[in-house]
Design a protein around this motif. Structure first.
Motif, PDB file in Angstrom:
ATOM      1  N   PRO A 156       0.797  -1.236   0.000  1.00  0.00           N
ATOM      2  CA  PRO A 156       0.000   0.000   0.000  1.00  0.00           C
ATOM      3  C   PRO A 156       0.826   1.280   0.000  1.00  0.00           C
ATOM      4  CG  PRO A 156       0.003  -0.998   2.182  1.00  0.00           C
ATOM      5  CD  PRO A 156       0.678  -1.973   1.273  1.00  0.00           C
ATOM      6  N   GLN A 157       2.124   1.180   0.278  1.00  0.00           N
ATOM      7  CA  GLN A 157       2.987   2.359   0.313  1.00  0.00           C
ATOM      8  C   GLN A 157       3.882   2.402  -0.914  1.00  0.00           C
ATOM      9  OE1 GLN A 157       2.350   4.427   2.791  1.00  0.00           O
ATOM     10  NE2 GLN A 157       0.971   2.927   3.736  1.00  0.00           N
ATOM     11  N   VAL A 208       1.358   3.596 -12.818  1.00  0.00           N
ATOM     12  CA  VAL A 208       0.314   2.580 -12.701  1.00  0.00           C
ATOM     13  C   VAL A 208       0.681   1.581 -11.605  1.00  0.00           C
ATOM     14  CG1 VAL A 208      -0.784   0.622 -13.870  1.00  0.00           C
ATOM     15  CG2 VAL A 208      -0.436   2.788 -15.090  1.00  0.00           C
ATOM     16  N   ASP A 209      -0.210   1.383 -10.632  1.00  0.00           N
ATOM     17  CA  ASP A 209       0.023   0.381  -9.588  1.00  0.00           C
ATOM     18  C   ASP A 209      -1.132  -0.612  -9.473  1.00  0.00           C
ATOM     19  OD1 ASP A 209      -1.955   1.835  -8.219  1.00  0.00           O
ATOM     20  OD2 ASP A 209      -0.502   2.879  -6.958  1.00  0.00           O
ATOM     21  N   PHE A 210      -2.124  -0.457 -10.354  1.00  0.00           N
ATOM     22  CA  PHE A 210      -3.263  -1.372 -10.416  1.00  0.00           C
ATOM     23  C   PHE A 210      -3.660  -1.551 -11.877  1.00  0.00           C
ATOM     24  CE2 PHE A 210      -7.796  -1.739 -11.246  1.00  0.00           C
ATOM     25  CZ  PHE A 210      -8.173  -2.843 -10.493  1.00  0.00           C
ATOM     26  N   PHE A 211      -3.973  -2.789 -12.240  1.00  0.00           N
ATOM     27  CA  PHE A 211      -4.534  -2.980 -13.576  1.00  0.00           C
ATOM     28  C   PHE A 211      -5.577  -4.085 -13.564  1.00  0.00           C
ATOM     29  CE2 PHE A 211      -0.666  -5.714 -13.762  1.00  0.00           C
ATOM     30  CZ  PHE A 211      -1.211  -6.941 -14.150  1.00  0.00           C
ATOM     31  N   GLN A 225      -5.235  -9.303 -13.760  1.00  0.00           N
ATOM     32  CA  GLN A 225      -5.376  -8.271 -12.724  1.00  0.00           C
ATOM     33  C   GLN A 225      -4.206  -8.280 -11.757  1.00  0.00           C
ATOM     34  OE1 GLN A 225      -9.279  -7.654 -10.836  1.00  0.00           O
ATOM     35  NE2 GLN A 225      -8.256  -7.716  -8.847  1.00  0.00           N
ATOM     36  N   SER A 226      -3.897  -7.076 -11.261  1.00  0.00           N
ATOM     37  CA  SER A 226      -2.950  -6.926 -10.161  1.00  0.00           C
ATOM     38  C   SER A 226      -3.383  -5.750  -9.303  1.00  0.00           C
ATOM     39  CB  SER A 226      -1.527  -6.682 -10.673  1.00  0.00           C
ATOM     40  OG  SER A 226      -0.627  -6.509  -9.587  1.00  0.00           O
ATOM     41  N   SER A 227      -3.405  -5.963  -7.984  1.00  0.00           N
ATOM     42  CA  SER A 227      -3.777  -4.921  -7.032  1.00  0.00           C
ATOM     43  C   SER A 227      -2.701  -4.824  -5.953  1.00  0.00           C
ATOM     44  CB  SER A 227      -5.124  -5.245  -6.377  1.00  0.00           C
ATOM     45  OG  SER A 227      -5.350  -4.401  -5.258  1.00  0.00           O
ATOM     46  N   PRO A 228      -2.387  -3.611  -5.474  1.00  0.00           N
ATOM     47  CA  PRO A 228      -1.415  -3.468  -4.391  1.00  0.00           C
ATOM     48  C   PRO A 228      -2.054  -3.568  -3.014  1.00  0.00           C
ATOM     49  CG  PRO A 228      -2.032  -1.307  -5.167  1.00  0.00           C
ATOM     50  CD  PRO A 228      -2.806  -2.295  -6.004  1.00  0.00           C
ATOM     51  N   TYR A 229      -3.344  -3.914  -2.967  1.00  0.00           N
ATOM     52  CA  TYR A 229      -4.078  -3.946  -1.706  1.00  0.00           C
ATOM     53  C   TYR A 229      -4.574  -5.339  -1.331  1.00  0.00           C
ATOM     54  CZ  TYR A 229      -4.075   1.150  -1.870  1.00  0.00           C
ATOM     55  OH  TYR A 229      -3.690   2.467  -1.909  1.00  0.00           O
ATOM     56  N   CYS A 230      -3.944  -6.373  -1.835  1.00  0.00           N
ATOM     57  CA  CYS A 230      -4.370  -7.738  -1.531  1.00  0.00           C
ATOM     58  C   CYS A 230      -3.568  -8.274  -0.353  1.00  0.00           C
ATOM     59  CB  CYS A 230      -4.194  -8.636  -2.755  1.00  0.00           C
ATOM     60  SG  CYS A 230      -4.757 -10.319  -2.491  1.00  0.00           S
ATOM     61  N   ALA A 231      -4.161  -8.231   0.842  1.00  0.00           N
ATOM     62  CA  ALA A 231      -3.466  -8.690   2.049  1.00  0.00           C
ATOM     63  C   ALA A 231      -3.770 -10.154   2.368  1.00  0.00           C
ATOM     64  CB  ALA A 231      -3.856  -7.818   3.234  1.00  0.00           C
ATOM     65  N   GLY A 232      -4.829 -10.682   1.789  1.00  0.00           N
ATOM     66  CA  GLY A 232      -5.202 -12.064   2.059  1.00  0.00           C
ATOM     67  C   GLY A 232      -4.588 -13.026   1.073  1.00  0.00           C
ATOM     68  N   PRO A 233      -5.026 -14.285   1.097  1.00  0.00           N
ATOM     69  CA  PRO A 233      -4.513 -15.287   0.157  1.00  0.00           C
ATOM     70  C   PRO A 233      -4.729 -14.849  -1.285  1.00  0.00           C
ATOM     71  CG  PRO A 233      -5.781 -16.347   1.903  1.00  0.00           C
ATOM     72  CD  PRO A 233      -5.996 -14.866   2.046  1.00  0.00           C
ATOM     73  N   ASN A 234      -3.714 -15.081  -2.108  1.00  0.00           N
ATOM     74  CA  ASN A 234      -3.753 -14.633  -3.491  1.00  0.00           C
ATOM     75  C   ASN A 234      -4.373 -15.699  -4.381  1.00  0.00           C
ATOM     76  OD1 ASN A 234      -3.208 -13.432  -5.972  1.00  0.00           O
ATOM     77  ND2 ASN A 234      -1.091 -14.112  -6.022  1.00  0.00           N
ATOM     78  N   LEU A 235      -5.497 -15.369  -5.038  1.00  0.00           N
ATOM     79  CA  LEU A 235      -6.065 -16.263  -6.047  1.00  0.00           C
ATOM     80  C   LEU A 235      -5.238 -16.090  -7.307  1.00  0.00           C
ATOM     81  CD1 LEU A 235      -8.209 -18.207  -7.142  1.00  0.00           C
ATOM     82  CD2 LEU A 235      -9.585 -16.198  -7.743  1.00  0.00           C
ATOM     83  N   ARG A 236      -4.400 -17.057  -7.613  1.00  0.00           N
ATOM     84  CA  ARG A 236      -3.496 -16.929  -8.754  1.00  0.00           C
ATOM     85  C   ARG A 236      -4.212 -17.238 -10.074  1.00  0.00           C
ATOM     86  NH1 ARG A 236      -1.158 -15.622 -12.382  1.00  0.00           N
ATOM     87  NH2 ARG A 236       0.966 -16.067 -13.050  1.00  0.00           N
ATOM     88  N   PHE A 237      -4.889 -18.384 -10.137  1.00  0.00           N
ATOM     89  CA  PHE A 237      -5.567 -18.794 -11.360  1.00  0.00           C
ATOM     90  C   PHE A 237      -6.982 -19.283 -11.059  1.00  0.00           C
ATOM     91  CE2 PHE A 237      -1.120 -19.978 -12.827  1.00  0.00           C
ATOM     92  CZ  PHE A 237      -1.011 -18.956 -13.763  1.00  0.00           C
TER      93      PHE A 237
END
Length: 352
Positions: A156-157, A208-211, A225-237
């Motif tokens: 987030p920073q 750009v930090d989100f798409f 997709q990519s987000s800089p705010y995903c703190a939980g488990p990452n759904l990769r596929f």
């Protein structure tokens, strides 16, 4: 077979994590030169390797057969052009270059010079991606209708590094986007249309930090997709079809193991642990664990060696990376214009 004398441009994260561990353990390669401003660190770690303070000087003066370029994105084109002009084979870190025009020039130059030009799309050798390819070959999911590929982080920073500063090739779309686009193209080929939302969401962010990018195929939707705010488990596929869906969380373990200092000396060094395996869900909704195929970035370098010594195929031809660049540019343009754009047939590479 004589080893391939190899020069490395840069000594940052990419060089030390994704390239040196392989070219120093595979007998097909011999590290002969490094260009970096980190003289003390380089000479302490590689006392028998020639050090150059300037990449251009190294490319012109060293006798290496192959140059690997891990410099910031804006330097990819001029350094690769110089290396090709000096008669050297070239591996470029992704993204290939910063514009389609630059890529077309390099493709044509490599052909003219009769030199190998390859781009390090190493995520083709992620175990989860290899598993996806196997599931598609087997027809396990039936007619595939939707594919979601994410590479989220919790950052987030804004950080003080070149990727997060304004400039050519900066931002997360040119950092992680090439991986996701390349994988989608390998799975499904060229889409008909592209739409994108490429934004700066974090406070103080100048790049750009989100798409969220959509690729449109006939009866198939692909979301990247990519987000800089995903703190939980990452759904990769998430791959959905007429017979069920495959879900995979978490990232391939190779990067973290390389960061931790694991040496890629065994064939199973990149095997994912069983608790991280993905699952297939059929009509009954029950999860069937799918063992992840063992990944291995070393196979990229082995194929490079085969291409240079045995007439094998380039594992990632620059022409394929140029197609990735076309999609990157289209998605960025779509985001700026706020509309869906059509993917035009590819024209032959040309010299500028």
């Amino acid at each position: 077979m004589d080893p391939i004398t190899t020069a490395l441009v840069g000594y940052g994260f990419s060089a030390t994590t994704f390239h040196l561990p392989f070219i120093t353990v595979l007998n097909s390669f011999e590290l002969s030169a490094i260009s970096s401003r980190q003289c003390g660190r380089v000479q302490a770690k590689h006392p028998g390797v020639a050090w150059y303070p300037c990449a251009e000087q190294m490319i012109r003066q060293c006798d290496a057969e192959l140059v690997i370029i891990t410099a910031p994105n804006k330097y990819h084109f001029p350094l690769a052009r110089l290396a090709l002009e000096q008669g050297k084979h070239v591996i470029l870190e992704k993204p290939f270059v910063c514009t389609v025009e630059e890529g077309e020039h390099l493709v044509a130059l490599a052909e003219e010079q009769k030199r190998l030009l390859s781009v390090y799309h190493n995520r083709r050798w992620d175990g989860d991606f290899l598993t996806l390819q196997a599931l598609l070959r087997e027809g396990r999911l039936g007619e595939v209708r939707r594919f979601e590929s994410r590479f989220d982080r919790f950052r987030p920073q804004v950080r003080e590094r070149w990727r997060e500063q304004p400039g050519k090739g900066a931002g997360i779309w040119f950092d992680l986007g090439p991986h996701l686009v390349d994988q989608a193209l390998q799975l499904f080929g060229l889409p008909r249309q592209v739409s994108g939302r490429c934004r700066a969401l974090r406070e103080g962010s100048q790049v750009v930090d989100f798409f969220q990018v959509q690729l449109y195929y006939d009866r198939l939707e692909v979301l990247l997709q990519s987000s800089p705010y995903c703190a939980g488990p990452n759904l990769r596929f998430q791959l959905q079809g007429s017979l069920g869906e495959y879900r995979k969380q978490g990232l391939d373990p190779q990067e973290q193991r390389l960061i931790a200092g694991t040496k890629p000396v065994s064939e199973d060094w990149g095997q994912e642990s069983a608790e991280s395996f993905g699952a297939f869900y059929g009509a009954d909704g029950k999860a069937q664990v799918i063992a992840t195929t063992c990944g291995g970035y070393q196979n990229y370098f082995r194929q490079i060696a085969s291409a240079l010594r045995d007439g094998g195929k380039n594992p990632v031809p620059a022409e394929q990376a140029l197609t990735v660049m076309r999609i990157l540019e289209l998605a960025q343009r779509s985001s700026e214009q706020g509309r869906v754009l059509t993917v035009k047939p590819e024209a032959p590479a040309r010299r500028g």
